[in-house]
Write a protein that holds these residues in place. Structure first.
Motif, mmCIF file in Angstrom:
data_model
loop_
_atom_site.group_PDB
_atom_site.id
_atom_site.type_symbol
_atom_site.label_atom_id
_atom_site.label_comp_id
_atom_site.label_asym_id
_atom_site.label_seq_id
_atom_site.Cartn_x
_atom_site.Cartn_y
_atom_site.Cartn_z
ATOM 1 N N MET A 1 -5.832 -9.124 14.001
ATOM 2 C CA MET A 1 -4.642 -9.278 13.154
ATOM 3 C C MET A 1 -4.835 -8.502 11.863
ATOM 4 N N ALA A 2 -3.909 -7.600 11.545
ATOM 5 C CA ALA A 2 -3.972 -6.795 10.324
ATOM 6 C C ALA A 2 -2.989 -7.368 9.309
ATOM 7 N N LEU A 3 -3.533 -7.851 8.181
ATOM 8 C CA LEU A 3 -2.719 -8.449 7.129
ATOM 9 C C LEU A 3 -2.702 -7.543 5.909
ATOM 10 N N ALA A 4 -1.512 -7.327 5.358
ATOM 11 C CA ALA A 4 -1.371 -6.564 4.112
ATOM 12 C C ALA A 4 -0.462 -7.343 3.174
ATOM 13 N N ILE A 5 -0.889 -7.489 1.912
ATOM 14 C CA ILE A 5 -0.046 -8.042 0.852
ATOM 15 C C ILE A 5 0.334 -6.866 -0.037
ATOM 16 N N ARG A 6 1.621 -6.578 -0.146
ATOM 17 C CA ARG A 6 2.063 -5.395 -0.879
ATOM 18 C C ARG A 6 3.366 -5.683 -1.608
ATOM 19 N N ASP A 7 3.687 -4.830 -2.586
ATOM 20 C CA ASP A 7 4.964 -4.947 -3.273
ATOM 21 C C ASP A 7 6.116 -4.749 -2.285
ATOM 22 N N VAL A 8 7.187 -5.513 -2.493
ATOM 23 C CA VAL A 8 8.361 -5.385 -1.647
ATOM 24 C C VAL A 8 8.949 -3.983 -1.772
ATOM 25 N N ARG A 9 9.553 -3.508 -0.709
ATOM 26 C CA ARG A 9 10.270 -2.231 -0.718
ATOM 27 C C ARG A 9 11.728 -2.492 -0.373
ATOM 28 N N GLU A 10 12.569 -1.564 -0.736
ATOM 29 C CA GLU A 10 14.000 -1.806 -0.559
ATOM 30 C C GLU A 10 14.365 -2.057 0.896
ATOM 31 N N HIS A 11 13.686 -1.382 1.803
ATOM 32 C CA HIS A 11 14.030 -1.573 3.206
ATOM 33 C C HIS A 11 13.605 -2.940 3.739
ATOM 34 N N ASP A 12 12.827 -3.705 2.954
ATOM 35 C CA ASP A 12 12.432 -5.049 3.356
ATOM 36 C C ASP A 12 13.499 -6.100 3.055
ATOM 37 N N LEU A 13 14.493 -5.770 2.233
ATOM 38 C CA LEU A 13 15.347 -6.804 1.660
ATOM 39 C C LEU A 13 16.157 -7.577 2.698
#
Length: 206
Positions: A1-13
């Protein structure tokens, strides 16, 4: 399982909005306008991505915002500096696996080099003992209660002292600011928040 915590991007909204509004009664519903406000103004807005799928998100704001939440305003009236956790949402498929604690560790790391206090609220009607216990074991203490509106739920207002802040303030914030490294960087806003504008203007707070 690959987990990433990152800043939101517009395409995530769109996915963030759907996830929020499927979370149940413990999370207040969002519309696209409110979510856009967070995207443009929140000091902390990060998502968890697991194997390419949006697994959750956390939104937090610092003091000095024009955010009209009654709980945010409660803290604003009592504390000069804080980071306020507005909401954390974890997708059903990823609950009870520690992702909430990972988010709280991350937002704690963000907050402790900027402010002396991390704040949030827990809805008491209906009371969720798992949520209450989670916050208690993470170091939050109740500093007040209020009803969110005339017909709204009773909430417990929680705060956690961040003892590392005094060292960071005395060593860095009062003498040039934080080191210029990625893990200490501010989120890039489309519209700078009030606190970001203050920092760009060179204001330093004790």
């Amino acid at each position: 399982m690959a987990l990433a915590i990152r800043d939101v991007r517009e395409h995530d909204l769109d996915a963030v909005l759907a996830l929020n509004n499927a979370a149940g009664r413990s999370i207040l519903a969002l519309d696209a306008t409110r979510l856009r406000y967070f995207f443009e103004h929140a000091d902390y807005f990060r998502v968890a991505e697991i194997d390419g799928h949006l697994a959750g998100f956390l939104i937090a704001l610092r003091e000095g915002s024009d955010y009209d939440s009654s709980n945010y305003c409660w803290f604003s009236q009592r504390y000069p500096q804080f980071v306020y956790i507005d909401r954390i949402v974890i997708a059903n498929a990823y609950r009870r696996h520690g992702l909430g604690r990972i988010f709280y560790c991350d937002v704690n790391s963000y907050a402790e080099v900027r402010v002396p206090l991390l704040t949030c609220e827990v809805i008491l009607e209906p009371r969720d003992d798992v949520v209450v216990l989670f916050h208690g074991t993470y170091g939050f203490q109740e500093v007040g209660q209020q009803r969110m509106s005339e017909q709204g739920p009773q909430v417990s207002l929680l705060a956690k002292d961040l003892p590392s802040y005094a060292y960071v303030r005395d060593t860095y914030l009062q003498s040039g600011g934080l080191p210029d490294v990625p893990w200490l960087a501010e989120r890039k806003h489309l519209i700078p928040s009030n606190t970001t504008q203050r920092r760009l203007a060179g204001e330093r707070r004790p």
